[in-house]
Design an enzyme around this catalytic site. Structure first.
Site, mmCIF file in Angstrom:
data_model
loop_
_atom_site.group_PDB
_atom_site.id
_atom_site.type_symbol
_atom_site.label_atom_id
_atom_site.label_comp_id
_atom_site.label_asym_id
_atom_site.label_seq_id
_atom_site.Cartn_x
_atom_site.Cartn_y
_atom_site.Cartn_z
ATOM 1 N N CYS A 162 0.826 -1.213 0.000
ATOM 2 C CA CYS A 162 0.000 0.000 0.000
ATOM 3 C C CYS A 162 0.863 1.269 0.000
ATOM 4 O O CYS A 162 0.366 2.356 -0.282
ATOM 5 C CB CYS A 162 -0.933 -0.005 1.208
ATOM 6 S SG CYS A 162 -1.846 -1.553 1.346
ATOM 7 N N ALA B 4 -7.543 -20.740 1.799
ATOM 8 C CA ALA B 4 -7.116 -19.664 0.895
ATOM 9 C C ALA B 4 -7.643 -18.342 1.444
ATOM 10 O O ALA B 4 -8.735 -18.285 2.031
ATOM 11 C CB ALA B 4 -7.632 -19.905 -0.515
ATOM 12 N N TYR C 226 -16.188 14.831 21.869
ATOM 13 C CA TYR C 226 -16.328 16.182 21.328
ATOM 14 C C TYR C 226 -15.516 17.202 22.101
ATOM 15 O O TYR C 226 -15.590 17.302 23.325
ATOM 16 C CB TYR C 226 -17.799 16.625 21.323
ATOM 17 C CG TYR C 226 -17.938 18.127 21.162
ATOM 18 C CD1 TYR C 226 -17.447 18.748 20.003
ATOM 19 C CD2 TYR C 226 -18.487 18.919 22.162
ATOM 20 C CE1 TYR C 226 -17.507 20.118 19.852
ATOM 21 C CE2 TYR C 226 -18.565 20.303 22.017
ATOM 22 C CZ TYR C 226 -18.056 20.895 20.869
ATOM 23 O OH TYR C 226 -18.102 22.241 20.718
HETATM 24 P P1 FAD Z 1 -0.379 -10.174 -1.783
HETATM 25 O O1 FAD Z 1 -0.118 -9.288 -0.639
HETATM 26 O O2 FAD Z 1 -0.319 -9.597 -3.157
HETATM 27 O O3 FAD Z 1 0.623 -11.394 -1.700
HETATM 28 C C1 FAD Z 1 0.595 -12.439 -2.633
HETATM 29 C C2 FAD Z 1 1.992 -12.977 -2.798
HETATM 30 O O4 FAD Z 1 1.912 -14.288 -3.305
HETATM 31 C C3 FAD Z 1 2.820 -12.185 -3.800
HETATM 32 O O5 FAD Z 1 3.950 -11.619 -3.192
HETATM 33 C C4 FAD Z 1 3.175 -13.199 -4.867
HETATM 34 O O6 FAD Z 1 4.510 -13.045 -5.328
HETATM 35 C C5 FAD Z 1 3.027 -14.510 -4.113
HETATM 36 N N1 FAD Z 1 2.718 -15.642 -5.001
HETATM 37 C C6 FAD Z 1 1.714 -15.736 -5.900
HETATM 38 N N2 FAD Z 1 1.757 -16.926 -6.520
HETATM 39 C C7 FAD Z 1 2.796 -17.611 -5.976
HETATM 40 C C8 FAD Z 1 3.335 -18.897 -6.205
HETATM 41 N N3 FAD Z 1 2.828 -19.721 -7.102
HETATM 42 N N4 FAD Z 1 4.398 -19.263 -5.469
HETATM 43 C C9 FAD Z 1 4.946 -18.433 -4.541
HETATM 44 N N5 FAD Z 1 4.477 -17.211 -4.300
HETATM 45 C C10 FAD Z 1 3.396 -16.801 -5.006
HETATM 46 N N6 FAD Z 1 -5.257 -2.305 0.166
HETATM 47 C C11 FAD Z 1 -5.790 -1.523 1.117
HETATM 48 O O7 FAD Z 1 -6.629 -2.002 1.885
HETATM 49 N N7 FAD Z 1 -5.423 -0.212 1.249
HETATM 50 C C12 FAD Z 1 -4.489 0.362 0.433
HETATM 51 O O8 FAD Z 1 -4.147 1.550 0.590
HETATM 52 C C13 FAD Z 1 -3.924 -0.429 -0.602
HETATM 53 N N8 FAD Z 1 -3.025 0.098 -1.452
HETATM 54 C C14 FAD Z 1 -2.451 -0.704 -2.396
HETATM 55 C C15 FAD Z 1 -1.504 -0.162 -3.257
HETATM 56 C C16 FAD Z 1 -0.911 -0.950 -4.220
HETATM 57 C C17 FAD Z 1 0.095 -0.358 -5.162
HETATM 58 C C18 FAD Z 1 -1.242 -2.338 -4.318
HETATM 59 C C19 FAD Z 1 -0.573 -3.233 -5.345
HETATM 60 C C20 FAD Z 1 -2.186 -2.886 -3.476
HETATM 61 C C21 FAD Z 1 -2.800 -2.071 -2.511
HETATM 62 N N9 FAD Z 1 -3.770 -2.588 -1.646
HETATM 63 C C22 FAD Z 1 -4.330 -1.794 -0.696
HETATM 64 C C23 FAD Z 1 -4.241 -3.984 -1.764
HETATM 65 C C24 FAD Z 1 -3.528 -4.903 -0.794
HETATM 66 O O9 FAD Z 1 -2.158 -4.722 -0.928
HETATM 67 C C25 FAD Z 1 -3.931 -6.320 -1.102
HETATM 68 O O10 FAD Z 1 -5.313 -6.441 -0.910
HETATM 69 C C26 FAD Z 1 -3.236 -7.336 -0.207
HETATM 70 O O11 FAD Z 1 -1.865 -7.236 -0.332
HETATM 71 C C27 FAD Z 1 -3.682 -8.750 -0.580
HETATM 72 O O12 FAD Z 1 -2.998 -9.673 0.168
HETATM 73 P P2 FAD Z 1 -2.705 -11.124 -0.404
HETATM 74 O O13 FAD Z 1 -1.936 -11.840 0.650
HETATM 75 O O14 FAD Z 1 -3.945 -11.726 -0.919
HETATM 76 O O15 FAD Z 1 -1.792 -10.874 -1.675
#
Ligand code: FAD
Length: 545
Positions: free
Chosen positions: A46, A282, A428
């Protein structure tokens, strides 16, 4: 003695890192392996746009943990640059490819937690592989964008959702000329259209060239610069293109393993975050959850749900049957001077789900108006017209928006009603709020309408009524709803006889307060009268000048 349970987690950022830490806190004996494809774990996705813009100057601040720190603190076996290429459900193991040397091995599990996230959508448009067209998900993506932006004069941002808006702001902050192209006729698609109007205004006021209702059809190259050809026929050229048109759940692994997928290829899980295989959980951006308000399946790629679900998956994997309650999509984004926030259902999502609702608009200041620095916010509150249950809210403003959206989020989760909002006992002092806080005010306005103390009208349905402007002559001259009759509120009791009793009247003022008083006066005199919710300010959100 039984063997320690083996927990394998795929993905080591938001959901995955949380699941790992929670699992360790619950079990000192478990073997916990985290497999992450990228070079970093537990980084602050983020925060990425703000390092591009320079507000987070220190890149290291984005690295929340390292494999070493996670081993030291939580005894976790974290393996970066390790990609899981297959899940073998029959023998309960995963294939892992080490990206450094290309070697593959199998890692056995008793419980598997997938937190593979969602990948930015890259549609197969001609020219999309140009080396200056970027998406933003990881630290290496950020590094590439930052180094391209260092040499750039201008940028095109495609997509006006959260990441697109954050990137537009940060590239402007660096002094680039920015054009933002959005397919829909509004930015921030989850917001209702009228609430997105002020966001578009803020973008334009800060120099973003905003093109709504247009889309890129193809890219080409002009002297090393990517050129986008739009549906409208327009051509745009810039040093950098940021593609931020949404994300797609990363579920290839799960699909190949035969796990049940739903809408948009997202993983189907139950309230324990368990997939169709009871030993595989998941979480995060790759799963479908349930919309807390409408009950519909929802894909909500936000960090809060990913973290909470990671915790729940770890608890269940270790035999504690906790449940996820569903997602409200509570979110907030800063767009230059504005804070834009929402929680629960929108008007669009309620209509789509066929749920009846009522709504009110109000524009209170974030703290006492007499204390210097008060900033107005616009609140849209959605609630049940039957029992007053709060269904959703959207707020656009400055300071204090975060506090109000979180109170309303808590109200939705606790299934409170607008009558409860009237009674909320909130902190407040003049620097922080008002004796009648915006939350209380939202409750008063909504509850007044439900009790029949005043009937309300909305700016998108004014047909057939006599429009009565009760503001001052000066306000009326500065802008009014076409066809309105002016009777300033302080003259209304004396001049009520000028109004017809055989025609519906809609009274309005600047934000709805004087209109309310007018409606009370006229209602008690026997007129068929309604107050325009949110007054002329809301009217302008529906009908910009
Ligand atoms: P991720 O945090 O994306 O982690 C998934 C990981 O799995 C990745 O690092 C990937 O490399 C790894 N992976 C995938 N497939 C494999 C595999 N086959 N083998 C090994 N590793 C694998 N959310 C908010 O609530 N507020 C915000 O301000 C906000 N800002 C954001 C800004 C940006 C630029 C981005 C990209 C996202 C933002 N988000 C925000 C969204 C938030 O980051 C995601 O909702 C959150 O990170 C999701 O978590 P996750 O664990 O599902 O996936």
């Amino acid at each position: 003695m039984s063997e320690p349970i083996r927990i394998v987690i795929v993905g080591g950022v938001a959901g995955g890192a949380t699941a790992a830490a929670r699992a360790r806190r619950l079990s000192e004996s478990a073997s916990i392996v985290v497999l992450e494809r990228g070079p970093y774990v537990s980084f602050a996705n983020c925060g990425l746009p703000y390092h591009v813009g320079g507000e987070i100057a220190d890149r290291k601040a984005l690295l929340l943990q390292t494999p070493e720190s996670l081993r030291a603190r939580h005894n976790l076996d974290v393996r970066v640059r390790s990609e899981v290429t297959a899940i073998h459900r029959d023998r309960k193991s995963v294939s892992v490819r080490r990206l450094d040397d290309g070697q593959t091995y199998e890692e056995p599990y008793d419980k598997l937690i997938l937190s593979t996230g969602a990948a930015p959508i890259r549609p197969p448009l001609p020219g999309i592989d140009h080396n200056r067209i970027f998406t933003l998900r990881t630290l290496p993506d950020m590094d590439r964008i930052k180094s391209a932006a260092d040499k750039a004069r201008d940028a095109i941002v495609i997509g006006g959702g959260f990441i697109g808006l954050e990137m537009a702001e940060n590239l402007r902050r660096r002094g680039l000329a920015v054009t933002l192209v959005e397919l829909l006729d509004q930015v921030m698609p989850p917001l209702d259209r009228e609430m997105a109007g002020p966001v578009a205004e803020a973008l334009r006021a800060h120099g973003v060239d905003l093109l709504l209702g247009d889309a890129v059809e193809s890219f080409s190259d002009r002297a090393g610069r990517p050129t986008a050809r739009l549906k409208s026929g327009r051509e745009l050229e810039a040093d950098v293109v940021i593609l931020s048109i949404g994300v797609r759940p990363e579920t290839t692994l799960a699909k190949e393993a035969g796990l049940t997928l739903g809408e948009r290829g997202a993983l189907v899980v139950n309230e324990h975050m368990q997939t169709s295989d009871p030993d595989i959980y998941a979480v995060g951006d790759s799963v479908l959850t349930t919309d807390f308000v409408t009950g519909a399946a929802a894909l909500i790629p936000l960090a809060g749900p990913a973290n909470r679900q990671g915790r729940i998956a770890a608890e269940n994997a270790l035999g504690r049957p906790t449940r996820y309650r569903g997602s409200q999509g509570t979110s907030i984004v800063r767009v230059f001077n504005l804070a834009v926030a929402m929680t629960g259902a929108s008007e669009k999502s309620l209509r789509k789900a066929g749920i009846d609702f009522a709504k009110v608009y109000l524009h209170p200041t974030h703290h006492a108006g007499y204390f210097p620095g008060a900033v107005q916010m616009s609140i849209k509150l959605l609630f049940s017209g039957k029992d007053g249950r709060v269904l959703g809210a959207q707020i656009v403003g400055g300071d204090g928006v975060d506090k109000r959206i979180d109170v309303l989020s808590a109200a939705i989760q606790a299934r409170l009603t607008v009558f409860d909002l009237e009674e909320m006992d909130l902190a407040y002092a003049p620097q922080f709020g008002s004796a009648k806080d915006p939350i209380n005010m939202a409750g008063f306005v909504a509850a007044n309408s439900l009790r029949g103390d005043v009937r309300i009208a909305h700016a998108d349905a004014l047909d057939g009524a006599l429009l009565l402007d009760v503001r001052t002559n000066a306000e009326h001259q500065a802008g009014t709803i076409p066809g309105s009759v002016l009777i300033p509120i302080d003259e209304l009791r004396r001049r009520a006889g000028e109004l017809p009793k055989d025609r519906p009247i809609i009274a309005y003022c600047a934000v709805g307060i004087r209109g309310y008083t007018a409606a009370r006066i006229l209602q008690q005199l026997g007129f068929d009268v309604r107050n325009l919710s949110g007054g002329f300010k809301t009217y302008r959100m529906f009908h910009p000048a």
